[in-house]
Design a protein around this motif. Structure first.
Motif, mmCIF file in Angstrom:
data_model
loop_
_atom_site.group_PDB
_atom_site.id
_atom_site.type_symbol
_atom_site.label_atom_id
_atom_site.label_comp_id
_atom_site.label_asym_id
_atom_site.label_seq_id
_atom_site.Cartn_x
_atom_site.Cartn_y
_atom_site.Cartn_z
ATOM 1 N N ARG A 1 0.815 -1.217 0.000
ATOM 2 C CA ARG A 1 0.000 0.000 0.000
ATOM 3 C C ARG A 1 0.846 1.263 0.000
ATOM 4 N NH1 ARG A 1 1.248 3.290 3.734
ATOM 5 N NH2 ARG A 1 -0.805 3.800 4.555
ATOM 6 N N GLY A 2 2.110 1.101 -0.436
ATOM 7 C CA GLY A 2 2.997 2.258 -0.466
ATOM 8 C C GLY A 2 3.740 2.396 0.837
ATOM 9 N N ILE A 3 4.963 2.873 0.738
ATOM 10 C CA ILE A 3 5.812 3.055 1.921
ATOM 11 C C ILE A 3 6.273 4.509 1.985
ATOM 12 C CG2 ILE A 3 6.614 0.692 2.206
ATOM 13 C CD1 ILE A 3 9.032 1.395 0.441
ATOM 14 N N ARG A 4 6.762 4.897 3.142
ATOM 15 C CA ARG A 4 7.299 6.248 3.313
ATOM 16 C C ARG A 4 8.708 6.309 2.747
ATOM 17 N NH1 ARG A 4 5.271 8.913 8.760
ATOM 18 N NH2 ARG A 4 3.162 9.231 8.000
ATOM 19 N N THR A 5 8.940 7.259 1.878
ATOM 20 C CA THR A 5 10.297 7.452 1.369
ATOM 21 C C THR A 5 10.631 8.935 1.488
ATOM 22 O OG1 THR A 5 9.614 7.916 -0.898
ATOM 23 C CG2 THR A 5 9.894 5.600 -0.312
ATOM 24 N N PHE A 6 11.743 9.341 0.883
ATOM 25 C CA PHE A 6 12.126 10.755 0.909
ATOM 26 C C PHE A 6 11.230 11.602 0.018
ATOM 27 C CE2 PHE A 6 14.424 8.537 -2.370
ATOM 28 C CZ PHE A 6 14.180 9.324 -3.484
ATOM 29 N N GLU A 7 10.379 10.964 -0.810
ATOM 30 C CA GLU A 7 9.608 11.677 -1.829
ATOM 31 C C GLU A 7 8.263 12.152 -1.270
ATOM 32 O OE1 GLU A 7 9.918 12.616 -5.385
ATOM 33 O OE2 GLU A 7 8.378 13.679 -4.271
ATOM 34 N N PRO A 8 8.068 13.466 -1.110
ATOM 35 C CA PRO A 8 6.823 13.932 -0.510
ATOM 36 C C PRO A 8 5.698 14.214 -1.518
ATOM 37 C CG PRO A 8 8.339 15.760 -0.705
ATOM 38 C CD PRO A 8 9.017 14.567 -1.334
ATOM 39 N N ALA A 9 5.971 14.072 -2.828
ATOM 40 C CA ALA A 9 4.987 14.500 -3.824
ATOM 41 C C ALA A 9 3.699 13.685 -3.763
ATOM 42 C CB ALA A 9 5.601 14.425 -5.228
ATOM 43 N N ASN B 1 2.417 8.274 -0.459
ATOM 44 C CA ASN B 1 3.409 7.231 -0.194
ATOM 45 C C ASN B 1 4.080 6.882 -1.524
ATOM 46 O OD1 ASN B 1 3.047 6.377 2.720
ATOM 47 N ND2 ASN B 1 0.932 6.235 1.990
ATOM 48 N N THR B 2 5.028 5.958 -1.488
ATOM 49 C CA THR B 2 5.681 5.503 -2.707
ATOM 50 C C THR B 2 5.286 4.048 -2.925
ATOM 51 O OG1 THR B 2 7.541 7.005 -2.391
ATOM 52 C CG2 THR B 2 7.910 5.099 -3.818
ATOM 53 N N LEU B 3 4.569 3.774 -4.016
ATOM 54 C CA LEU B 3 4.130 2.402 -4.281
ATOM 55 C C LEU B 3 5.327 1.562 -4.694
ATOM 56 C CD1 LEU B 3 1.865 0.327 -4.533
ATOM 57 C CD2 LEU B 3 1.512 1.084 -6.880
ATOM 58 N N ASP B 4 5.568 0.507 -3.942
ATOM 59 C CA ASP B 4 6.749 -0.331 -4.179
ATOM 60 C C ASP B 4 6.336 -1.539 -5.030
ATOM 61 O OD1 ASP B 4 9.157 -1.635 -4.060
ATOM 62 O OD2 ASP B 4 9.215 -1.825 -1.874
ATOM 63 N N LEU B 5 6.274 -1.320 -6.340
ATOM 64 C CA LEU B 5 5.856 -2.418 -7.228
ATOM 65 C C LEU B 5 6.945 -3.484 -7.329
ATOM 66 C CD1 LEU B 5 3.963 -0.544 -10.079
ATOM 67 C CD2 LEU B 5 2.999 -2.105 -8.387
ATOM 68 N N GLY B 6 8.199 -3.061 -7.125
ATOM 69 C CA GLY B 6 9.283 -4.047 -7.106
ATOM 70 C C GLY B 6 9.066 -5.062 -5.993
ATOM 71 N N ALA B 7 8.528 -4.580 -4.862
ATOM 72 C CA ALA B 7 8.259 -5.500 -3.746
ATOM 73 C C ALA B 7 7.237 -6.548 -4.153
ATOM 74 C CB ALA B 7 7.747 -4.711 -2.535
ATOM 75 N N ALA C 1 -1.514 4.299 -1.600
ATOM 76 C CA ALA C 1 -0.163 4.456 -2.142
ATOM 77 C C ALA C 1 0.049 5.852 -2.716
ATOM 78 C CB ALA C 1 0.098 3.409 -3.220
ATOM 79 N N THR C 2 -1.027 6.427 -3.303
ATOM 80 C CA THR C 2 -0.851 7.714 -3.979
ATOM 81 C C THR C 2 -1.489 8.873 -3.223
ATOM 82 O OG1 THR C 2 -2.895 7.418 -5.223
ATOM 83 C CG2 THR C 2 -0.862 6.597 -6.238
ATOM 84 N N GLY C 3 -2.630 8.615 -2.603
ATOM 85 C CA GLY C 3 -3.364 9.711 -1.968
ATOM 86 C C GLY C 3 -4.053 10.619 -2.978
ATOM 87 N N ASP C 4 -4.099 10.188 -4.259
ATOM 88 C CA ASP C 4 -4.603 11.059 -5.332
ATOM 89 C C ASP C 4 -5.465 10.227 -6.281
ATOM 90 O OD1 ASP C 4 -4.942 12.552 -7.668
ATOM 91 O OD2 ASP C 4 -2.934 13.445 -7.544
ATOM 92 N N TYR C 5 -6.767 10.556 -6.343
ATOM 93 C CA TYR C 5 -7.701 9.728 -7.128
ATOM 94 C C TYR C 5 -7.310 9.636 -8.602
ATOM 95 C CZ TYR C 5 -9.947 13.770 -9.327
ATOM 96 O OH TYR C 5 -10.182 14.874 -10.088
ATOM 97 N N ARG C 6 -6.579 10.666 -9.095
ATOM 98 C CA ARG C 6 -6.231 10.658 -10.525
ATOM 99 C C ARG C 6 -5.153 9.626 -10.844
ATOM 100 N NH1 ARG C 6 -4.554 16.801 -10.513
ATOM 101 N NH2 ARG C 6 -3.446 15.845 -8.765
ATOM 102 N N LEU C 7 -4.436 9.175 -9.825
ATOM 103 C CA LEU C 7 -3.326 8.234 -10.050
ATOM 104 C C LEU C 7 -3.697 6.791 -9.723
ATOM 105 C CD1 LEU C 7 -0.445 10.436 -8.626
ATOM 106 C CD2 LEU C 7 -1.293 10.280 -10.961
ATOM 107 N N VAL C 8 -4.935 6.596 -9.283
ATOM 108 C CA VAL C 8 -5.348 5.241 -8.889
ATOM 109 C C VAL C 8 -5.380 4.306 -10.100
ATOM 110 C CG1 VAL C 8 -7.332 3.910 -8.035
ATOM 111 C CG2 VAL C 8 -6.557 5.955 -6.805
ATOM 112 N N ALA C 9 -5.983 4.765 -11.208
ATOM 113 C CA ALA C 9 -6.125 3.874 -12.373
ATOM 114 C C ALA C 9 -4.771 3.468 -12.963
ATOM 115 C CB ALA C 9 -7.017 4.512 -13.425
#
Ligand code: PEP
Ligand code: MN
Length: 329
Positions: free
Chosen positions: A229-237, A240-246, A265-273
């Motif tokens: 469901r995404g992890i905390r990284t240095f990237e605040p944009a 969270n950061t979705l870790d698909l590699g995981a 993972a995104t917090g943004d409905y436009r990025l869900v799809a």
């Protein structure tokens, strides 16, 4: 080390084996026809007919390691099989807010092709002043939505004391990110017998996630579904950061099914799809998606919730991509 027990071994043979392992100083744990022997690298077991095969797993989580079930595990949630090669869609509001809200969304996601209804009755909120969920009343509403739509229900439990109340209403018990390492809760859901959806902690490594799953399985419950469901990284944009590699790595390291939650993972409905499509492509076993009919009025996580019509279009896109990949959605 993982011992696979022969299907015709007697209880006396299994007991003799267990006593032998304990006498050697090990702490064996039996789950169905498997005995994990943590830390053991080499065992001489020729005198024990109960053992069909011994596998040196080489990982600290013998019960959930891929080598324990090379073909993968299918977790049955009510009538829905998760991890059988298909792509399971779990959708609904972050929080159950009212009867009208839940039933309306439940009908819409059912019509769009969702396989399970998700909705939170107990909400883990960062602020103690934020909406905490309807609690037991929310469970009753979920049961009503399940009865009407036939969709099995997934909902979070934060406290083992709520388990007994939740078990009749919930088909898949969600352990949220904040509780991924709440070990007493993991043991309690391990003993409860219902399938468990285990979300990766905000800052948990892959190994920590798999060890958390090992807790549930070692407590006697083999029906665990993981969720990235995404992890905390240095990237605040993004939230969270979705870790698909995981996801790709966990498919190799573990036999358990794994879902992706593109909403948190995104917090943004436009990025869900786009991330939902990426999850299918990377080999996830399904999705957990937040859907709300009035996201701007949602009590919780409105910014990442998609409307039912957008969810229906997403399901169509997933089916198109699934056909190209040979995956059933
Ligand atoms: C949720 O699923 O609504 C939720 C709170 O998720 P997470 O535990 O991943 O933050
Ligand atoms: Mn949420």
């Amino acid at each position: 080390m993982l011992l696979i027990l022969s299907s015709h071994s007697s209880q006396a043979e299994i007991d003799a084996l267990t006593a032998h392992l304990v006498a050697l100083g090990h702490r064996p744990r039996q789950v169905r026809r498997r005995i994990s022997v943590p830390g053991a690298r080499a065992l001489t077991l020729s005198g024990f007919p109960a053992v069909e095969r011994a596998i040196d797993i080489g990982e600290p989580y013998p019960l959930v390691a891929r080598a324990a079930e090379p073909l993968g595990t299918t977790v049955q949630v009510g009538k829905v099989a998760v991890g059988d090669g298909g792509f399971t869609l779990m959708a609904g509001p972050c929080a159950v807010e009212s009867r009208g809200q839940l039933l309306g969304i439940a009908r819409a996601v059912h019509a769009a092709g969702a396989h399970l209804l998700r909705g939170g009755a107990f909400k883990p909120r960062t602020s103690p002043y934020a909406f905490q969920g309807l609690g037991a009343d929310g469970l009753d509403l979920l049961a009503e939505a399940r009865a009407e739509t036939g969709l099995p229900v997934v909902s979070e439990i934060m406290d083992a004391r709520d388990l007994d109340r939740a078990l009749p209403h919930v088909d898949l018990i969600q352990i949220g990110s904040r509780n991924m390492q709440n070990f007493s809760l993991l043991k309690a859901v391990g003993a409860a017998g219902k399938p468990v959806l285990l979300k990766r902690g905000l800052a948990a490594t892959i190994e920590e996630l798999l060890l958390a799953a090992e807790y549930v399985v070692a407590a006697g419950n083999p029906n665990v579904i993981l969720c990235e469901r995404g992890i905390r990284t240095f990237e605040p944009a993004l939230r969270n950061t979705l870790d698909l590699g995981a996801v790709a790595l966990i498919k190799r390291k573990s036999h358990l099914p794994i879902l992706v939650d593109p909403s948190h993972a995104t917090g943004d409905y436009r990025l869900v799809a786009p991330l939902a499509l990426a999850a299918l492509a990377v080999g996830a076993d399904g999705l957990l998606v937040e859907v709300h009919d009035q996201p701007e009025r949602a009590q919780c996580d409105g910014a990442q919730s998609i409307r039912p019509d957008r969810f229906a279009r997403l399901v169509e896109s997933l089916r198109t991509l699934g056909a190209a990949l040979g995956r059933r959605v």
